[in-house]
Write a protein that holds these residues in place. Structure first.
Motif: not given
Lengths: 259, 383
Positions: B333, B358, B360, B362, B366-367, B370
Protein backbone atom coordinates in the motif's frame (compact mmCIF):
# COMPACT_ATOMS: atom_id res chain seq x y z
CA UNK A 1 -26.70 -39.48 -2.72
CA UNK A 2 -26.88 -36.73 -0.13
CA UNK A 3 -24.28 -33.97 0.33
CA UNK A 4 -24.04 -30.73 2.29
CA UNK A 5 -22.55 -27.31 1.72
CA UNK A 6 -21.88 -24.98 4.59
CA UNK A 7 -21.04 -21.29 4.26
CA UNK A 8 -19.59 -19.73 7.41
CA UNK A 9 -19.76 -16.00 6.79
CA UNK A 10 -18.78 -13.02 8.91
CA UNK A 11 -22.39 -12.35 9.98
CA UNK A 12 -24.44 -15.43 9.02
CA UNK A 13 -23.81 -19.14 8.54
CA UNK A 14 -25.79 -21.17 6.02
CA UNK A 15 -26.06 -24.94 5.70
CA UNK A 16 -27.70 -26.60 2.71
CA UNK A 17 -28.55 -30.25 1.91
CA UNK A 18 -28.48 -31.37 -1.68
CA UNK A 19 -29.71 -34.67 -3.04
CA UNK A 20 -28.44 -35.91 -6.39
CA UNK A 21 -31.95 -36.80 -7.58
CA UNK A 22 -34.10 -34.28 -5.73
CA UNK A 23 -31.91 -31.16 -5.74
CA UNK A 24 -32.04 -28.84 -2.72
CA UNK A 25 -33.54 -30.75 0.23
CA UNK A 26 -33.39 -27.95 2.76
CA UNK A 27 -31.34 -25.09 4.10
CA UNK A 28 -30.90 -22.98 7.20
CA UNK A 29 -29.51 -19.53 7.93
CA UNK A 30 -28.25 -18.58 11.38
CA UNK A 31 -26.17 -15.83 12.98
CA UNK A 32 -22.47 -16.75 13.14
CA UNK A 33 -21.88 -14.92 16.41
CA UNK A 34 -18.59 -15.18 18.24
CA UNK A 35 -17.99 -18.90 17.79
CA UNK A 36 -17.88 -19.85 14.13
CA UNK A 37 -17.14 -23.50 14.89
CA UNK A 38 -20.25 -23.80 17.03
CA UNK A 39 -22.33 -21.91 14.45
CA UNK A 40 -21.20 -24.34 11.74
CA UNK A 41 -22.12 -27.36 13.83
CA UNK A 42 -25.48 -25.89 14.82
CA UNK A 43 -26.33 -25.00 11.21
CA UNK A 44 -25.50 -28.49 10.02
CA UNK A 45 -27.49 -30.16 12.80
CA UNK A 46 -30.45 -27.87 12.17
CA UNK A 47 -30.57 -28.59 8.46
CA UNK A 48 -30.21 -32.35 9.06
CA UNK A 49 -33.03 -32.40 11.67
CA UNK A 50 -35.95 -31.63 9.35
CA UNK A 51 -35.51 -34.63 7.03
CA UNK A 52 -34.42 -36.66 10.11
CA UNK A 53 -30.92 -37.35 8.79
CA UNK A 54 -27.57 -37.80 10.45
CA UNK A 55 -24.11 -36.57 9.54
CA UNK A 56 -23.29 -40.20 8.69
CA UNK A 57 -25.93 -40.07 5.91
CA UNK A 58 -23.89 -37.44 4.09
CA UNK A 59 -21.59 -38.57 1.29
CA UNK A 60 -19.54 -35.39 1.28
CA UNK A 61 -19.42 -32.00 3.01
CA UNK A 62 -17.71 -28.88 1.75
CA UNK A 63 -17.27 -25.73 3.80
CA UNK A 64 -16.81 -22.22 2.45
CA UNK A 65 -16.89 -18.60 3.65
CA UNK A 66 -14.34 -16.76 5.78
CA UNK A 67 -14.79 -19.35 8.55
CA UNK A 68 -14.40 -22.34 6.20
CA UNK A 69 -11.38 -23.75 8.00
CA UNK A 70 -13.37 -23.91 11.26
CA UNK A 71 -15.79 -26.63 10.13
CA UNK A 72 -13.83 -29.69 11.19
CA UNK A 73 -16.58 -32.04 9.95
CA UNK A 74 -16.15 -30.84 6.36
CA UNK A 75 -14.08 -33.02 4.06
CA UNK A 76 -12.68 -30.04 2.22
CA UNK A 77 -12.89 -26.28 2.16
CA UNK A 78 -13.30 -24.23 -0.99
CA UNK A 79 -13.26 -20.43 -1.15
CA UNK A 80 -16.52 -18.54 -1.39
CA UNK A 81 -15.45 -17.15 -4.79
CA UNK A 82 -15.49 -20.59 -6.39
CA UNK A 83 -18.63 -21.70 -4.50
CA UNK A 84 -20.67 -18.61 -5.36
CA UNK A 85 -19.72 -19.07 -9.02
CA UNK A 86 -20.92 -22.70 -8.90
CA UNK A 87 -24.12 -21.86 -7.06
CA UNK A 88 -25.01 -19.02 -9.40
CA UNK A 89 -24.27 -21.16 -12.45
CA UNK A 90 -26.66 -23.84 -11.14
CA UNK A 91 -29.45 -21.31 -10.58
CA UNK A 92 -28.80 -19.13 -13.62
CA UNK A 93 -26.96 -20.99 -16.39
CA UNK A 94 -26.65 -17.81 -18.51
CA UNK A 95 -24.98 -15.84 -15.72
CA UNK A 96 -21.69 -14.18 -16.66
CA UNK A 97 -21.21 -11.48 -14.00
CA UNK A 98 -21.88 -11.94 -10.29
CA UNK A 99 -22.07 -9.20 -7.68
CA UNK A 100 -22.00 -10.69 -4.20
CA UNK A 101 -22.25 -8.36 -1.24
CA UNK A 102 -22.02 -10.06 2.10
CA UNK A 103 -21.33 -9.01 5.67
CA UNK A 104 -17.76 -7.81 5.17
CA UNK A 105 -16.90 -8.56 1.56
CA UNK A 106 -17.96 -7.27 -1.81
CA UNK A 107 -17.01 -9.57 -4.64
CA UNK A 108 -17.39 -9.19 -8.35
CA UNK A 109 -16.86 -12.43 -10.26
CA UNK A 110 -16.85 -13.07 -13.98
CA UNK A 111 -17.70 -16.65 -14.93
CA UNK A 112 -18.14 -18.75 -18.05
CA UNK A 113 -21.08 -20.98 -19.00
CA UNK A 114 -19.82 -23.85 -16.89
CA UNK A 115 -19.49 -21.77 -13.71
CA UNK A 116 -15.72 -21.47 -13.95
CA UNK A 117 -14.24 -18.31 -12.47
CA UNK A 118 -12.54 -16.19 -15.14
CA UNK A 119 -11.69 -13.22 -12.96
CA UNK A 120 -12.63 -11.84 -9.58
CA UNK A 121 -12.15 -8.74 -7.50
CA UNK A 122 -12.78 -8.21 -3.81
CA UNK A 123 -12.92 -5.06 -1.72
CA UNK A 124 -9.79 -4.41 0.29
CA UNK A 125 -9.83 -4.99 4.01
CA UNK A 126 -12.10 -2.01 4.62
CA UNK A 127 -15.75 -3.06 5.02
CA UNK A 128 -17.21 0.08 3.44
CA UNK A 129 -20.12 -0.71 1.15
CA UNK A 130 -20.81 -4.13 2.65
CA UNK A 131 -23.60 -5.52 4.82
CA UNK A 132 -21.87 -4.30 7.95
CA UNK A 133 -21.82 -0.79 6.49
CA UNK A 134 -25.62 -0.86 6.06
CA UNK A 135 -26.04 -2.22 9.58
CA UNK A 136 -24.06 0.69 11.01
CA UNK A 137 -26.10 3.22 9.03
CA UNK A 138 -29.42 1.61 9.97
CA UNK A 139 -28.42 1.81 13.61
CA UNK A 140 -27.35 5.46 13.30
CA UNK A 141 -30.72 6.28 11.73
CA UNK A 142 -32.69 4.03 14.10
CA UNK A 143 -34.33 2.04 11.30
CA UNK A 144 -34.93 -1.72 11.17
CA UNK A 145 -32.36 -3.34 8.90
CA UNK A 146 -35.12 -5.17 6.99
CA UNK A 147 -36.90 -1.91 6.15
CA UNK A 148 -33.88 0.11 5.03
CA UNK A 149 -34.19 -0.88 1.37
CA UNK A 150 -37.91 -0.31 0.91
CA UNK A 151 -37.93 3.01 2.76
CA UNK A 152 -35.14 4.32 0.53
CA UNK A 153 -37.18 3.62 -2.60
CA UNK A 154 -39.46 6.50 -1.61
CA UNK A 155 -36.60 9.01 -2.09
CA UNK A 156 -37.32 12.34 -3.70
CA UNK A 157 -33.98 14.12 -3.43
CA UNK A 158 -30.75 12.82 -4.90
CA UNK A 159 -28.31 13.06 -1.99
CA UNK A 160 -24.67 12.04 -2.25
CA UNK A 161 -22.67 10.43 0.57
CA UNK A 162 -19.08 11.03 -0.48
CA UNK A 163 -17.17 9.31 2.34
CA UNK A 164 -15.93 5.83 1.60
CA UNK A 165 -14.92 4.96 5.15
CA UNK A 166 -17.78 3.53 7.26
CA UNK A 167 -16.95 5.70 10.24
CA UNK A 168 -16.74 8.93 8.23
CA UNK A 169 -19.85 8.00 6.24
CA UNK A 170 -21.70 7.58 9.52
CA UNK A 171 -20.77 11.10 10.62
CA UNK A 172 -21.73 12.39 7.17
CA UNK A 173 -25.13 10.72 7.59
CA UNK A 174 -25.54 12.25 11.03
CA UNK A 175 -24.75 15.69 9.56
CA UNK A 176 -27.45 15.15 6.94
CA UNK A 177 -29.91 14.31 9.73
CA UNK A 178 -28.92 17.51 11.55
CA UNK A 179 -29.47 19.49 8.37
CA UNK A 180 -33.04 18.17 8.28
CA UNK A 181 -32.74 15.91 5.24
CA UNK A 182 -35.48 13.27 4.86
CA UNK A 183 -34.82 9.71 5.99
CA UNK A 184 -35.65 8.11 2.63
CA UNK A 185 -33.34 10.49 0.79
CA UNK A 186 -30.45 9.77 3.16
CA UNK A 187 -31.01 6.03 2.89
CA UNK A 188 -31.04 6.15 -0.87
CA UNK A 189 -27.83 8.21 -0.77
CA UNK A 190 -26.25 5.43 1.31
CA UNK A 191 -27.33 2.81 -1.21
CA UNK A 192 -26.00 4.90 -4.07
CA UNK A 193 -22.64 5.10 -2.29
CA UNK A 194 -22.57 1.28 -2.10
CA UNK A 195 -23.42 1.02 -5.80
CA UNK A 196 -20.64 3.45 -6.71
CA UNK A 197 -18.09 1.51 -4.71
CA UNK A 198 -19.19 -1.73 -6.30
CA UNK A 199 -18.90 -0.14 -9.75
CA UNK A 200 -15.20 0.40 -9.08
CA UNK A 201 -14.72 -3.33 -8.62
CA UNK A 202 -16.86 -4.12 -11.67
CA UNK A 203 -14.66 -1.88 -13.82
CA UNK A 204 -11.56 -3.68 -12.58
CA UNK A 205 -12.89 -7.06 -13.68
CA UNK A 206 -13.39 -5.74 -17.19
CA UNK A 207 -16.99 -4.48 -16.98
CA UNK A 208 -20.44 -6.00 -17.12
CA UNK A 209 -21.38 -9.00 -19.20
CA UNK A 210 -25.02 -10.17 -19.10
CA UNK A 211 -26.68 -11.85 -17.33
CA UNK A 212 -25.79 -10.11 -14.09
CA UNK A 213 -26.66 -11.92 -10.89
CA UNK A 214 -26.65 -10.46 -7.44
CA UNK A 215 -26.11 -12.68 -4.41
CA UNK A 216 -25.26 -12.38 -0.73
CA UNK A 217 -27.33 -10.91 2.09
CA UNK A 218 -27.27 -7.38 0.70
CA UNK A 219 -29.20 -8.58 -2.38
CA UNK A 220 -32.21 -8.59 -0.03
CA UNK A 221 -31.97 -4.81 0.18
CA UNK A 222 -34.21 -3.40 -2.55
CA UNK A 223 -32.54 0.02 -2.30
CA UNK A 224 -29.07 -1.32 -3.10
CA UNK A 225 -30.51 -3.41 -5.93
CA UNK A 226 -32.20 -0.39 -7.47
CA UNK A 227 -29.10 1.81 -7.12
CA UNK A 228 -26.89 -0.90 -8.63
CA UNK A 229 -29.24 -1.51 -11.56
CA UNK A 230 -29.17 2.20 -12.26
CA UNK A 231 -25.37 2.34 -12.03
CA UNK A 232 -24.71 -0.62 -14.34
CA UNK A 233 -27.65 0.03 -16.66
CA UNK A 234 -28.83 -3.58 -16.61
CA UNK A 235 -31.34 -5.59 -14.60
CA UNK A 236 -30.08 -7.79 -11.78
CA UNK A 237 -31.32 -11.35 -11.37
CA UNK A 238 -31.65 -12.44 -7.79
CA UNK A 239 -32.58 -15.82 -6.33
CA UNK A 240 -35.39 -15.80 -3.74
CA UNK A 241 -32.83 -16.64 -1.09
CA UNK A 242 -29.62 -14.88 -2.20
CA UNK A 243 -27.82 -15.75 1.04
CA UNK A 244 -27.66 -19.47 0.30
CA UNK A 245 -25.85 -19.25 -3.04
CA UNK A 246 -22.43 -19.92 -1.47
CA UNK A 247 -23.68 -22.95 0.48
CA UNK A 248 -25.45 -24.21 -2.64
CA UNK A 249 -22.26 -23.95 -4.67
CA UNK A 250 -20.36 -25.78 -1.92
CA UNK A 251 -22.97 -28.56 -2.01
CA UNK A 252 -22.72 -28.85 -5.79
CA UNK A 253 -18.93 -29.13 -5.59
CA UNK A 254 -19.43 -31.74 -2.84
CA UNK A 255 -21.66 -33.70 -5.21
CA UNK A 256 -19.03 -33.51 -7.98
CA UNK A 257 -16.39 -34.71 -5.54
CA UNK A 258 -18.45 -37.64 -4.25
CA UNK A 259 -19.12 -39.17 -7.68
CA UNK B 1 34.39 -19.07 7.91
CA UNK B 2 32.07 -21.59 9.50
CA UNK B 3 32.12 -25.03 7.95
CA UNK B 4 28.83 -25.56 6.16
CA UNK B 5 27.60 -29.07 5.96
CA UNK B 6 23.93 -28.32 5.98
CA UNK B 7 23.08 -25.31 3.86
CA UNK B 8 19.33 -25.28 4.42
CA UNK B 9 19.71 -25.43 8.19
CA UNK B 10 22.31 -22.66 8.09
CA UNK B 11 20.00 -20.53 5.93
CA UNK B 12 17.18 -21.17 8.36
CA UNK B 13 19.39 -20.11 11.28
CA UNK B 14 20.42 -16.84 9.64
CA UNK B 15 16.86 -16.24 8.51
CA UNK B 16 15.57 -16.63 12.07
CA UNK B 17 18.41 -14.62 13.61
CA UNK B 18 18.69 -11.97 10.98
CA UNK B 19 21.98 -10.09 11.03
CA UNK B 20 23.49 -12.32 13.73
CA UNK B 21 26.55 -13.12 11.63
CA UNK B 22 27.19 -9.43 10.93
CA UNK B 23 26.83 -8.75 14.63
CA UNK B 24 29.43 -11.43 15.44
CA UNK B 25 31.80 -9.99 12.85
CA UNK B 26 31.27 -6.54 14.33
CA UNK B 27 32.28 -7.88 17.73
CA UNK B 28 35.44 -9.30 16.20
CA UNK B 29 36.34 -5.83 14.95
CA UNK B 30 34.74 -5.58 11.51
CA UNK B 31 32.66 -2.63 10.42
CA UNK B 32 29.07 -3.28 9.35
CA UNK B 33 27.01 -0.94 7.18
CA UNK B 34 23.32 -1.45 6.54
CA UNK B 35 21.76 -0.55 3.19
CA UNK B 36 18.22 -0.21 2.01
CA UNK B 37 16.82 -1.56 -1.28
CA UNK B 38 18.24 -3.34 -4.31
CA UNK B 39 20.04 -0.11 -5.23
CA UNK B 40 22.62 -0.50 -2.45
CA UNK B 41 25.97 -0.86 -4.28
CA UNK B 42 27.28 -3.83 -2.31
CA UNK B 43 30.45 -4.07 -4.44
CA UNK B 44 31.68 -0.76 -3.04
CA UNK B 45 30.91 -1.70 0.56
CA UNK B 46 32.75 -4.99 0.11
CA UNK B 47 35.68 -3.20 -1.52
CA UNK B 48 35.79 -0.85 1.48
CA UNK B 49 36.28 -3.86 3.72
CA UNK B 50 32.97 -3.37 5.52
CA UNK B 51 30.19 -5.96 5.83
CA UNK B 52 27.11 -4.95 3.85
CA UNK B 53 23.83 -5.88 5.58
CA UNK B 54 20.58 -5.45 3.68
CA UNK B 55 18.03 -3.85 5.99
CA UNK B 56 14.74 -5.61 6.60
CA UNK B 57 11.85 -5.20 8.99
CA UNK B 58 9.68 -7.73 10.74
CA UNK B 59 6.23 -8.39 9.29
CA UNK B 60 4.98 -9.93 12.54
CA UNK B 61 5.77 -6.85 14.56
CA UNK B 62 3.41 -3.90 14.80
CA UNK B 63 4.86 -0.44 14.25
CA UNK B 64 4.89 1.12 17.70
CA UNK B 65 7.70 3.66 17.87
CA UNK B 66 8.42 4.61 14.28
CA UNK B 67 5.09 6.35 13.77
CA UNK B 68 6.15 9.05 16.18
CA UNK B 69 8.48 10.22 13.38
CA UNK B 70 6.80 9.12 10.17
CA UNK B 71 3.23 9.53 8.94
CA UNK B 72 1.31 6.47 7.75
CA UNK B 73 1.45 7.76 4.18
CA UNK B 74 5.08 6.58 4.07
CA UNK B 75 5.65 3.14 2.51
CA UNK B 76 4.72 0.42 5.05
CA UNK B 77 8.01 -1.40 4.40
CA UNK B 78 10.14 1.69 5.03
CA UNK B 79 8.14 2.46 8.19
CA UNK B 80 8.56 -1.07 9.48
CA UNK B 81 12.34 -1.13 8.94
CA UNK B 82 12.65 2.30 10.50
CA UNK B 83 10.54 1.15 13.48
CA UNK B 84 12.84 -1.84 13.95
CA UNK B 85 15.84 0.50 13.85
CA UNK B 86 14.27 2.89 16.37
CA UNK B 87 13.67 -0.09 18.66
CA UNK B 88 17.37 -0.87 18.55
CA UNK B 89 17.56 -3.77 16.14
CA UNK B 90 20.32 -2.11 14.13
CA UNK B 91 22.13 -0.37 16.97
CA UNK B 92 25.23 -2.49 16.31
CA UNK B 93 25.67 -1.01 12.85
CA UNK B 94 28.45 1.46 12.12
CA UNK B 95 26.28 3.19 9.63
CA UNK B 96 23.69 3.06 6.91
CA UNK B 97 23.43 3.97 3.27
CA UNK B 98 20.02 4.90 1.91
CA UNK B 99 19.81 4.99 -1.89
CA UNK B 100 17.22 7.23 -3.47
CA UNK B 101 14.89 4.54 -4.75
CA UNK B 102 11.64 6.34 -4.05
CA UNK B 103 10.14 9.33 -2.26
CA UNK B 104 9.50 7.31 0.89
CA UNK B 105 13.26 6.88 1.26
CA UNK B 106 14.35 10.24 -0.10
CA UNK B 107 11.96 12.28 2.03
CA UNK B 108 12.63 10.37 5.25
CA UNK B 109 16.42 10.16 5.00
CA UNK B 110 16.90 13.09 7.39
CA UNK B 111 14.54 11.50 9.91
CA UNK B 112 16.50 8.25 9.87
CA UNK B 113 19.88 9.87 10.25
CA UNK B 114 18.71 12.30 12.93
CA UNK B 115 16.90 9.69 15.04
CA UNK B 116 19.40 6.84 14.70
CA UNK B 117 22.57 8.90 15.00
CA UNK B 118 24.89 6.20 13.67
CA UNK B 119 28.58 7.08 13.22
CA UNK B 120 28.41 6.81 9.41
CA UNK B 121 25.53 8.01 7.27
CA UNK B 122 25.15 8.34 3.53
CA UNK B 123 22.30 9.18 1.20
CA UNK B 124 23.08 7.86 -2.27
CA UNK B 125 21.33 10.17 -4.69
CA UNK B 126 20.61 7.67 -7.49
CA UNK B 127 19.16 9.43 -10.56
CA UNK B 128 15.86 8.28 -12.03
CA UNK B 129 16.52 8.51 -15.73
CA UNK B 130 18.96 6.21 -17.42
CA UNK B 131 20.40 8.29 -20.27
CA UNK B 132 24.13 8.95 -20.75
CA UNK B 133 24.31 12.11 -18.64
CA UNK B 134 22.64 10.14 -15.83
CA UNK B 135 25.30 7.46 -16.07
CA UNK B 136 27.95 10.18 -15.65
CA UNK B 137 26.01 11.51 -12.67
CA UNK B 138 25.69 8.02 -11.21
CA UNK B 139 29.45 7.50 -11.53
CA UNK B 140 30.07 10.79 -9.76
CA UNK B 141 27.77 10.00 -6.85
CA UNK B 142 29.38 6.57 -6.54
CA UNK B 143 32.76 8.31 -6.32
CA UNK B 144 31.42 10.63 -3.65
CA UNK B 145 30.15 7.56 -1.81
CA UNK B 146 33.58 5.92 -2.11
CA UNK B 147 35.14 9.08 -0.73
CA UNK B 148 32.93 9.09 2.36
CA UNK B 149 33.71 5.43 3.01
CA UNK B 150 37.45 6.07 2.64
CA UNK B 151 37.19 8.86 5.16
CA UNK B 152 35.17 6.72 7.54
CA UNK B 153 37.36 3.62 7.34
CA UNK B 154 40.63 5.54 7.02
CA UNK B 155 41.75 3.39 4.09
CA UNK B 156 41.93 3.97 0.37
CA UNK B 157 39.53 1.98 -1.80
CA UNK B 158 41.57 1.09 -4.87
CA UNK B 159 40.18 0.29 -8.31
CA UNK B 160 41.77 -3.10 -7.84
CA UNK B 161 39.75 -3.71 -4.65
CA UNK B 162 36.55 -2.66 -6.43
CA UNK B 163 37.32 -4.95 -9.36
CA UNK B 164 37.88 -7.82 -6.91
CA UNK B 165 34.59 -7.09 -5.15
CA UNK B 166 32.79 -6.95 -8.49
CA UNK B 167 34.17 -10.39 -9.28
CA UNK B 168 33.09 -11.78 -5.90
CA UNK B 169 29.56 -10.40 -6.18
CA UNK B 170 29.19 -11.58 -9.78
CA UNK B 171 30.20 -15.04 -8.64
CA UNK B 172 27.65 -14.79 -5.83
CA UNK B 173 24.98 -13.92 -8.40
CA UNK B 174 26.01 -16.76 -10.70
CA UNK B 175 25.73 -19.24 -7.82
CA UNK B 176 22.30 -17.95 -6.89
CA UNK B 177 21.14 -18.26 -10.51
CA UNK B 178 22.42 -21.82 -10.47
CA UNK B 179 20.24 -22.49 -7.44
CA UNK B 180 17.26 -20.78 -9.09
CA UNK B 181 17.69 -23.10 -12.07
CA UNK B 182 16.79 -26.04 -9.84
CA UNK B 183 13.34 -24.51 -9.57
CA UNK B 184 12.66 -25.01 -13.28
CA UNK B 185 12.24 -28.73 -12.55
CA UNK B 186 8.72 -30.02 -11.97
CA UNK B 187 8.28 -30.28 -9.03
CA UNK B 188 10.98 -27.74 -8.12
CA UNK B 189 13.95 -29.12 -6.18
CA UNK B 190 13.61 -26.36 -3.62
CA UNK B 191 10.36 -24.91 -2.29
CA UNK B 192 9.57 -21.21 -2.36
CA UNK B 193 9.59 -21.13 1.42
CA UNK B 194 13.07 -22.66 1.62
CA UNK B 195 14.24 -20.33 -1.13
CA UNK B 196 12.98 -17.27 0.75
CA UNK B 197 15.06 -18.28 3.76
CA UNK B 198 18.13 -18.70 1.56
CA UNK B 199 17.58 -15.30 -0.09
CA UNK B 200 17.19 -13.56 3.26
CA UNK B 201 20.18 -15.35 4.79
CA UNK B 202 22.31 -14.59 1.71
CA UNK B 203 21.78 -10.84 2.00
CA UNK B 204 22.87 -10.84 5.62
CA UNK B 205 26.34 -12.34 5.07
CA UNK B 206 29.71 -11.17 3.72
CA UNK B 207 29.84 -12.08 0.04
CA UNK B 208 32.21 -15.06 0.38
CA UNK B 209 30.11 -16.62 3.13
CA UNK B 210 26.95 -15.92 1.19
CA UNK B 211 28.42 -17.73 -1.83
CA UNK B 212 29.50 -20.69 0.31
CA UNK B 213 26.01 -20.90 1.76
CA UNK B 214 24.35 -20.86 -1.67
CA UNK B 215 26.73 -23.54 -2.94
CA UNK B 216 26.03 -25.68 0.07
CA UNK B 217 22.24 -25.34 -0.39
CA UNK B 218 22.53 -26.19 -4.09
CA UNK B 219 24.50 -29.32 -3.31
CA UNK B 220 22.09 -30.37 -0.60
CA UNK B 221 18.87 -29.96 -2.58
CA UNK B 222 20.41 -31.69 -5.61
CA UNK B 223 21.30 -34.68 -3.50
CA UNK B 224 18.14 -35.12 -1.48
CA UNK B 225 15.40 -37.45 -2.73
CA UNK B 226 13.20 -35.64 -5.24
CA UNK B 227 9.54 -35.08 -4.52
CA UNK B 228 6.65 -36.22 -6.73
CA UNK B 229 4.35 -33.51 -5.42
CA UNK B 230 3.04 -31.85 -8.58
CA UNK B 231 1.36 -28.50 -8.03
CA UNK B 232 0.47 -25.33 -9.86
CA UNK B 233 3.53 -23.14 -10.35
CA UNK B 234 3.42 -19.56 -9.18
CA UNK B 235 5.66 -16.54 -9.71
CA UNK B 236 5.52 -13.54 -7.39
CA UNK B 237 6.28 -9.96 -8.35
CA UNK B 238 6.93 -7.15 -5.90
CA UNK B 239 9.59 -5.14 -4.15
CA UNK B 240 11.00 -6.26 -0.81
CA UNK B 241 9.05 -9.30 0.34
CA UNK B 242 11.50 -10.73 2.85
CA UNK B 243 9.45 -13.04 5.03
CA UNK B 244 8.10 -16.53 4.46
CA UNK B 245 4.57 -15.59 5.60
CA UNK B 246 3.30 -14.70 2.13
CA UNK B 247 5.15 -17.62 0.56
CA UNK B 248 3.70 -20.04 3.11
CA UNK B 249 0.25 -18.67 2.32
CA UNK B 250 0.82 -19.53 -1.36
CA UNK B 251 2.42 -22.93 -0.81
CA UNK B 252 0.02 -23.77 2.04
CA UNK B 253 -2.84 -23.31 -0.41
CA UNK B 254 -1.37 -26.06 -2.57
CA UNK B 255 0.97 -24.42 -5.08
CA UNK B 256 4.73 -24.10 -5.53
CA UNK B 257 6.34 -20.71 -5.68
CA UNK B 258 8.90 -21.33 -8.44
CA UNK B 259 10.06 -17.87 -9.46
CA UNK B 260 10.06 -14.27 -8.35
CA UNK B 261 10.70 -10.79 -9.57
CA UNK B 262 11.45 -9.44 -6.10
CA UNK B 263 14.06 -6.92 -5.02
CA UNK B 264 15.74 -9.45 -2.74
CA UNK B 265 15.34 -12.22 -5.32
CA UNK B 266 15.91 -12.41 -9.03
CA UNK B 267 16.22 -8.62 -9.32
CA UNK B 268 19.37 -8.87 -7.19
CA UNK B 269 20.88 -11.86 -8.95
CA UNK B 270 20.02 -11.75 -12.65
CA UNK B 271 22.25 -8.86 -13.71
CA UNK B 272 26.02 -8.93 -13.33
CA UNK B 273 28.30 -5.92 -13.18
CA UNK B 274 30.45 -5.72 -16.29
CA UNK B 275 34.19 -5.70 -15.63
CA UNK B 276 34.96 -2.28 -17.12
CA UNK B 277 38.32 -0.57 -17.19
CA UNK B 278 37.01 1.98 -14.73
CA UNK B 279 35.20 -0.43 -12.38
CA UNK B 280 32.79 2.31 -11.32
CA UNK B 281 31.47 2.48 -14.91
CA UNK B 282 30.23 -1.12 -14.78
CA UNK B 283 28.66 -0.59 -11.37
CA UNK B 284 26.87 2.58 -12.50
CA UNK B 285 25.49 0.79 -15.58
CA UNK B 286 24.35 -2.24 -13.65
CA UNK B 287 22.46 -0.33 -10.96
CA UNK B 288 21.01 2.32 -13.19
CA UNK B 289 20.30 0.49 -16.43
CA UNK B 290 20.25 -3.25 -15.86
CA UNK B 291 18.33 -3.31 -12.59
CA UNK B 292 14.71 -3.04 -13.64
CA UNK B 293 12.99 -1.29 -10.81
CA UNK B 294 10.10 1.09 -11.42
CA UNK B 295 11.91 4.26 -10.33
CA UNK B 296 15.07 3.96 -12.39
CA UNK B 297 13.81 3.01 -15.75
CA UNK B 298 13.00 5.24 -18.65
CA UNK B 299 11.55 3.50 -21.65
CA UNK B 300 13.44 4.00 -24.90
CA UNK B 301 11.33 1.93 -27.27
CA UNK B 302 9.63 3.41 -30.33
CA UNK B 303 6.14 2.85 -28.98
CA UNK B 304 4.24 1.73 -25.91
CA UNK B 305 4.48 -1.98 -26.76
CA UNK B 306 8.24 -1.78 -27.17
CA UNK B 307 8.51 0.07 -23.88
CA UNK B 308 6.49 -2.62 -22.13
CA UNK B 309 8.69 -5.29 -23.67
CA UNK B 310 11.84 -3.47 -22.53
CA UNK B 311 10.45 -2.98 -19.05
CA UNK B 312 8.78 -6.36 -18.42
CA UNK B 313 10.11 -8.65 -21.15
CA UNK B 314 12.29 -10.52 -18.66
CA UNK B 315 9.14 -11.62 -16.81
CA UNK B 316 7.90 -13.29 -19.98
CA UNK B 317 11.14 -15.26 -20.09
CA UNK B 318 10.73 -16.28 -16.46
CA UNK B 319 7.17 -17.49 -17.12
CA UNK B 320 8.40 -19.58 -20.00
CA UNK B 321 11.58 -20.91 -18.41
CA UNK B 322 10.09 -21.67 -15.00
CA UNK B 323 6.83 -22.99 -16.49
CA UNK B 324 4.72 -20.53 -14.51
CA UNK B 325 0.93 -21.12 -14.39
CA UNK B 326 -0.07 -18.04 -12.44
CA UNK B 327 1.46 -14.77 -11.29
CA UNK B 328 0.83 -12.95 -8.03
CA UNK B 329 1.48 -9.25 -8.06
CA UNK B 330 2.03 -8.31 -4.43
CA UNK B 331 2.33 -4.57 -3.98
CA UNK B 332 2.60 -2.63 -0.76
CA UNK B 333 0.00 0.00 0.00
CA UNK B 334 1.10 3.57 -0.77
CA UNK B 335 3.89 2.28 -3.00
CA UNK B 336 3.62 4.79 -5.84
CA UNK B 337 6.34 3.43 -8.14
CA UNK B 338 4.99 -0.11 -8.21
CA UNK B 339 1.38 1.05 -7.98
CA UNK B 340 1.68 3.16 -11.13
CA UNK B 341 2.83 0.12 -13.08
CA UNK B 342 0.10 -2.30 -11.97
CA UNK B 343 -2.28 -2.02 -14.95
CA UNK B 344 0.62 -2.24 -17.43
CA UNK B 345 2.35 -5.22 -15.83
CA UNK B 346 -0.97 -7.01 -15.33
CA UNK B 347 -2.04 -6.70 -18.96
CA UNK B 348 1.48 -7.47 -20.19
CA UNK B 349 1.59 -10.74 -18.25
CA UNK B 350 -1.97 -11.67 -19.17
CA UNK B 351 -0.95 -11.33 -22.81
CA UNK B 352 1.33 -14.36 -22.27
CA UNK B 353 -1.68 -16.44 -21.23
CA UNK B 354 -0.77 -16.57 -17.54
CA UNK B 355 -3.37 -15.42 -15.01
CA UNK B 356 -2.56 -12.60 -12.62
CA UNK B 357 -3.73 -12.01 -9.08
CA UNK B 358 -3.12 -8.48 -7.87
CA UNK B 359 -2.86 -8.06 -4.11
CA UNK B 360 -2.31 -4.72 -2.44
CA UNK B 361 -1.26 -5.22 1.13
CA UNK B 362 0.72 -4.08 4.12
CA UNK B 363 4.24 -5.13 5.12
CA UNK B 364 2.54 -7.05 7.93
CA UNK B 365 0.98 -10.43 8.57
CA UNK B 366 -2.10 -8.81 10.13
CA UNK B 367 -4.01 -8.59 6.86
CA UNK B 368 -2.84 -11.94 5.56
CA UNK B 369 -5.99 -14.01 6.27
CA UNK B 370 -7.91 -11.95 3.73
CA UNK B 371 -5.12 -12.23 1.19
CA UNK B 372 -5.18 -16.00 1.76
CA UNK B 373 -8.81 -16.24 0.58
CA UNK B 374 -7.84 -14.48 -2.63
CA UNK B 375 -4.78 -16.64 -3.12
CA UNK B 376 -6.85 -19.81 -2.60
CA UNK B 377 -9.59 -18.58 -4.94
CA UNK B 378 -6.92 -17.73 -7.52
CA UNK B 379 -5.47 -21.24 -7.31
CA UNK B 380 -8.97 -22.73 -7.61
CA UNK B 381 -9.48 -20.53 -10.66
CA UNK B 382 -6.35 -21.75 -12.46
CA UNK B 383 -6.72 -25.37 -11.26
Amino acid sequence: MLVAGIDIGSITTEALLFDKAKGVVGYTILQTGADSKKAAELALNTVLATPGKNISDLNYIISTGCGRKRASFAKQSVTEITCIAKGVNYLFPNARTIIDIGGQDTKVIRIDGSGRVLEFEMNDKCAAGTGRFIEVMAKALNVDLDKVGDISLGYKKDLTISSICTVFAESEVISLVSEGEELEDILYGIHKAIADRTMGLITRTGGIENEVIMAGGVAKNSGVVKALEKAIGAPLKIHVEPQIVGALGAAIIALEKSV
Amino acid sequence: MEPQTNGLATAEKYYNQYGSRAKDLKESGKKVIGYLSALGPVEILTAAGVIPLRLKGNVSEAITKGDAYMETVVCPFVRNVFDAAVKGRYDFLDGMVLPHQCDSIDRTNDVWSDVLKLPYWHFLNVPHVTDDPSIEFMKEILRVFIGTLEKFTGTTITDEAIAQAVKAHNENRRLMRELYALRTANPPLISGTEMMKVLVAAMSLPVQESSALIESVTKEVKERPSSKDMRKRIMIIGDQIDDVAVIEAIEGAGAWLVMDDLSIGSKMYWQDVDATQDPVQGIAERYLRKLKIPTTYVADGNNYEENLEARFGHMKKYIDEFKVDGVILFIYKYCDPYGFEVPAVKSFIESTGASVLYLEDEYSTSALPRAKTRIEAFLEMIA
